[in-house]
Design an enzyme around this catalytic site. Structure first.
Site, PDB file in Angstrom:
ATOM      1  N   SER A  42      42.998  34.478  28.437  1.00  0.00           N
ATOM      2  CA  SER A  42      42.049  35.853  28.415  1.00  0.00           C
ATOM      3  C   SER A  42      41.677  36.218  27.050  1.00  0.00           C
ATOM      4  CB  SER A  42      42.657  36.807  29.252  1.00  0.00           C
ATOM      5  OG  SER A  42      41.869  37.757  29.487  1.00  0.00           O
TER       6      SER A  42
ATOM      7  N   ASP B 109      37.788  32.455  38.423  1.00  0.00           N
ATOM      8  CA  ASP B 109      38.006  33.485  37.766  1.00  0.00           C
ATOM      9  C   ASP B 109      36.560  34.065  37.450  1.00  0.00           C
ATOM     10  OD1 ASP B 109      38.863  35.068  35.804  1.00  0.00           O
ATOM     11  OD2 ASP B 109      38.835  33.821  34.105  1.00  0.00           O
TER      12      ASP B 109
ATOM     13  N   HIS C 194      41.937  33.485  37.066  1.00  0.00           N
ATOM     14  CA  HIS C 194      42.308  33.838  35.671  1.00  0.00           C
ATOM     15  C   HIS C 194      43.475  33.302  35.110  1.00  0.00           C
ATOM     16  CE1 HIS C 194      40.990  36.138  32.234  1.00  0.00           C
ATOM     17  NE2 HIS C 194      42.171  36.936  32.051  1.00  0.00           N
TER      18      HIS C 194
END
Ligand SMILES: *[C@@H]1O[C@H](CO)[C@@H](O)[C@H](O)[C@H]1NC(C)=O
Ligand SMILES: *[C@@H]1O[C@H](CO)[C@@H](O)[C@H](O)[C@H]1NC(C)=O
Ligand SMILES: *[C@@H]1O[C@H](CO)[C@@H](O)[C@H](O)[C@H]1NC(C)=O
Ligand SMILES: *[C@@H]1O[C@H](CO)[C@@H](O)[C@H](O)[C@H]1NC(C)=O
Length: 483
Positions: free
Chosen positions: A169, A382, A439
């Protein structure tokens, strides 16, 4: 449309999985310059600047009798403001899971792992004064270089050990900057290191491409109808305009509002894995009115009651764990701290203006001006950093081999005969699609993540894992016949 309000803090990051009570033991005795024995651990603070104390947690691999012969994988969590010592470690690929049971899919069975609570202010890291928080990705990267210098002073026998920085991220954006600053420092002779590459996982490299890809992704996934698609798409287009005008502060607010809009219109889709179950209750701070003139820097940490799967489903929450048994274990080191927070609002706030700035140019520099390897890895489920958005910037990068990479074959990778994803590479650049992962790739697809990680750090493939060049060759024969 500004019903929705603001103030979100966001979050990114996430992580995952498994471990055991017994692990909460004292660090193993050391043999080489303080390096813990295989399967051991060490932790502590290194002061990257006056007043800036970075917490690290090092686990040495169980896979060799001399840990210095195996790569070090640094793990950077996202946020910005989430600490790797908790998320990446206990909810990711560390040796123990949230219930402190051993995790047999831990990366520590393959490599040494160095979790950092980065930037300072995240996790157990802290600053003496809030003005000491880094407020942009370059500053964060310079702190990381400073950390590495101190790390080698403490563990000189690791100087020759290959180091790769993996990330998730916002951690991906920080990893790109870190790679560049490391390469520069190495070139300038400021640091002696065998830093070899970065893996940009579910990465926030082109924030606006991610934001504008939400609407089409949701439509294709059946999570919105056409009219809701249009509402989201229109709102995200406003964010693009703000980015193009360089109105970074408002762009971050706009991004946050787009998230709130989506959360409401989708009955709270899980941004980090669209397959996770959620229930459509809203957090209490979600429905404030938004005033665009208002100070944007007001960040509330409400996102966890909003965007995250409840940890309670799986037992202890990460906050309970990090402030309970883990805090107790580390208490001699952490004596000055009140608590661990899963996401530091102060850190997020400090980086508010930098948040929507892209790092595509940094990735281009890594490819053109350094010798580092660059991997991009993304899970297909994601939403927040969805794969279609990563392809947009990756295919449009300006580096000399981009068209070769686009034309390169896309091979499947398998574990135990099952397809876990795909990889396409050219030169020092590889792009990994990971199946059945959101994610947090190591959490959602641990076996796939191990194949990928081993490949990226240059370890041989395990017996049950493959990358199917043969399949591609066979299928090409068939396709050539038909078409
Ligand atoms: C990991 O644990 C699972 C569940 O106990 C087991 O099925 C699997 O064989 C184990 N894998 C390894 C590599 O030990
Ligand atoms: C970024 O951070 C560095 C280091 O803290 C600082 O020197 C620089 O002024 C910052 N840049 C901007 C644009 O704020
Ligand atoms: C890359 O590696 C080559 C060969 O070792 C070396 O000559 C060159 O200086 C390196 N470039 C950078 C930017 O480090
Ligand atoms: C670009 O391609 C050339 C020729 O294959 C290769 O030597 C070089 O390392 C590549 N550069 C990158 C950044 O992959």
């Amino acid at each position: 449309m500004r019903l929705f309000a603001t103030t979100v803090s966001i979050l990114f990051l996430l992580v995952n999985d498994s471990v055991a009570t017994s692990v909460l033991s004292e660090p193993a005795p050391t043999n080489k310059s303080n390096i813990p024995d295989p399967g051991g651990e060490d932790w502590g603070y290194l002061d990257v600047r006056p007043g800036a104390h970075m917490f690290y947690w090092l686990y040495t691999s169980t896979a060799a009798s001399d840990p210095t012969t195996l790569p070090i994988v640094i793990w950077l969590q996202g946020g910005p403001g989430a600490g790797g010592s908790g998320h990446g470690n206990f909810k990711g690929m560390g040796p123990l899971d949230l219930e402190l049971k051993p995790r047999n899919t831990s990366w520590v069975h393959h490599v040494n792992i160095l979790y950092l609570d980065n930037p300072v202010g995240a996790g157990y890291s802290y600053v003496d004064d809030l003005k000491d928080l880094a407020n942009n990705a370059t500053g964060i990267a310079l702190d990381l270089v400073s950390f590495m210098k101190l790390f080698y002073e403490k563990y000189p026998d690791f100087k020759e050990t290959p180091v790769y920085c993996f990330s998730q991220s916002y951690g991906g954006k920080m990893a790109a900057h870190f790679g560049l600053e490391m390469a520069n420092a190495m070139k300038a002779g400021e640091i002696e290191s065998n830093f070899k590459g970065v893996a940009l996982g579910s990465a926030w490299i082109s924030p606006i491409d991610s934001t504008t890809s939400w609407a089409p992704y949701l439509l294709q996934a059946g999570l919105v109808d056409t009219s809701r698609f249009k509402m989201i798409d229109k709102y995200a287009a406003k964010c693009r305009t703000l980015v193009e005008k360089g109105e970074w502060k408002r762009a971050t607010r706009c991004w946050s509002n787009t998230e709130v809009l989506i959360t409401i219109l989708t009955h709270k889709v899980d941004f980090y894995n669209i397959m996770y179950k959620t229930s459509p209750t809203l957090g209490k701070s979600d429905l404030q009115t938004d005033d665009e003139d208002e100070e944007d820097n007001e960040v509330q940490t409400r996102a966890f009651d909003f965007n995250f799967r409840s940890d309670d489903e799986n037992g202890l929450s990460i906050n309970d764990l990090m402030n309970g048994p883990v805090f107790d274990k580390l208490s001699a080191t952490l004596h000055h701290l009140n608590h661990w927070s899963d996401q530091s609002a102060d850190v997020f706030k400090a980086n508010w203006v930098d948040f929507m700035k892209p790092a595509v140019d940094i990735v281009e520099k890594l490819l053109e001006e350094t010798n580092l390897t660059v991997a991009v890895d993304n899970g297909q489920l994601d939403l927040i950093c969805n794969t279609p958005a990563q392809l947009i910037w990756a295919e449009n990068m300006k580096w000399s081999n981009v068209s070769d990479w686009i034309r390169a074959p896309r091979n499947a990778f398998t574990v135990n005969g099952f397809t876990e994803g795909f990889v396409k590479r050219y030169g020092r650049f590889s792009f990994w699609w990971v199946n059945r992962a959101g994610h947090s790739i190591p959490y959602d697809n641990p076996l796939g993540s191990i194949v990928m990680m081993r490949d990226i750090v240059g370890l041989p493939r395990e017996e049950n894992a493959g990358i199917t060049e043969e399949y591609l060759a066979e299928s090409k024969k068939i396709l050539d016949k038909i078409f």
